[in-house]
Design a protein around this motif. Structure first.
Motif, mmCIF file in Angstrom:
data_model
loop_
_atom_site.group_PDB
_atom_site.id
_atom_site.type_symbol
_atom_site.label_atom_id
_atom_site.label_comp_id
_atom_site.label_asym_id
_atom_site.label_seq_id
_atom_site.Cartn_x
_atom_site.Cartn_y
_atom_site.Cartn_z
ATOM 1 N N TYR A 99 0.821 -1.209 0.000
ATOM 2 C CA TYR A 99 0.000 0.000 0.000
ATOM 3 C C TYR A 99 0.859 1.264 0.000
ATOM 4 N N ILE A 109 1.271 5.303 7.026
ATOM 5 C CA ILE A 109 0.922 4.140 6.219
ATOM 6 C C ILE A 109 2.075 3.161 6.157
ATOM 7 N N VAL A 134 -3.485 4.762 8.579
ATOM 8 C CA VAL A 134 -3.820 3.535 7.873
ATOM 9 C C VAL A 134 -3.485 2.383 8.818
ATOM 10 N N PRO A 143 -6.599 -0.350 5.501
ATOM 11 C CA PRO A 143 -6.316 -0.595 4.084
ATOM 12 C C PRO A 143 -7.220 -1.655 3.460
ATOM 13 N N PHE A 149 -6.990 1.453 -3.119
ATOM 14 C CA PHE A 149 -6.910 2.044 -1.785
ATOM 15 C C PHE A 149 -6.137 3.360 -1.815
#
Length: 187
Positions: free
Chosen positions: A16, A84, A120, A147, A165
């Protein structure tokens, strides 16, 4: 010019991170700076076979231990911050205001300055402490964004699923993304 701070912590989901930064790399009016924790570097190497300095879009990386770095101050001018993936340890630190590294401090700065902070969060299943910490940071002004890909866009690979995403994060940041696919109900 939008100025975004991206922080990478030691939770699984580095695919991600790659997709999100690739999406940001295609944006013309975005400056991206980054912070990566020591555990984040280890998980990046395990899952992605590369270190943070080899990721796209980020023009400046800060040492996670450097409390004199720009993100430690509200005057640094960041419009938003995305953690993230966000480990449960990082979530706990942010929810309690403990700033033991630059990622925690920068997130605290974003909250006190009423700037966009997106976490995230990457853990499953969630225990009561995780849920309470999520509610605490939400009430403080952060956005919790686990996510989850958009399967209705019918991604054909893991990378395409991760990009769905990344687009969701871009929407949260108010970005106009090139090539962004959206739900179209033909019925």
């Amino acid at each position: 010019m939008t100025k975004i701070l991206v922080a990478v912590t030691g939770a699984s989901a580095m695919l991600y991170v790659q997709s999100f930064l690739e999406m940001l790399d295609r944006e013309n009016n975005v400056t991206v700076h980054g912070i990566c924790s020591e555990a984040g570097e280890k998980v990046l190497e395990l899952e992605h076979k590369k270190g943070s300095r080899n990721l796209p879009a980020v023009t400046k990386w800060f040492d996670c231990k450097d409390f004199t770095a720009a993100p430690a101050s509200g005057s640094s001018g960041y419009d938003s911050m995305v953690v993230i993936p966000c480990s449960m340890g990082t979530l706990a630190a942010i929810s309690t205001g403990i700033t033991s590294n630059l990622i925690h401090r920068a997130a605290d700065v974003m909250l006190k300055e009423n700037k966009k902070l997106i976490l995230v969060t990457r853990e499953t299943p969630l225990n009561r402490t995780h849920l309470k910490n999520m509610l605490t940071v939400h009430d403080a002004g952060a956005t919790i964004c686990p996510p989850h890909p958009s399967f209705y866009l019918k991604p054909g690979s893991l990378e395409e699923a991760a990009m769905t995403f990344a687009w969701r994060l871009g929407d949260q940041l108010g970005l106009k993304m090139k090539g962004r696919k959206r739900w179209e109900n033909d019925e």
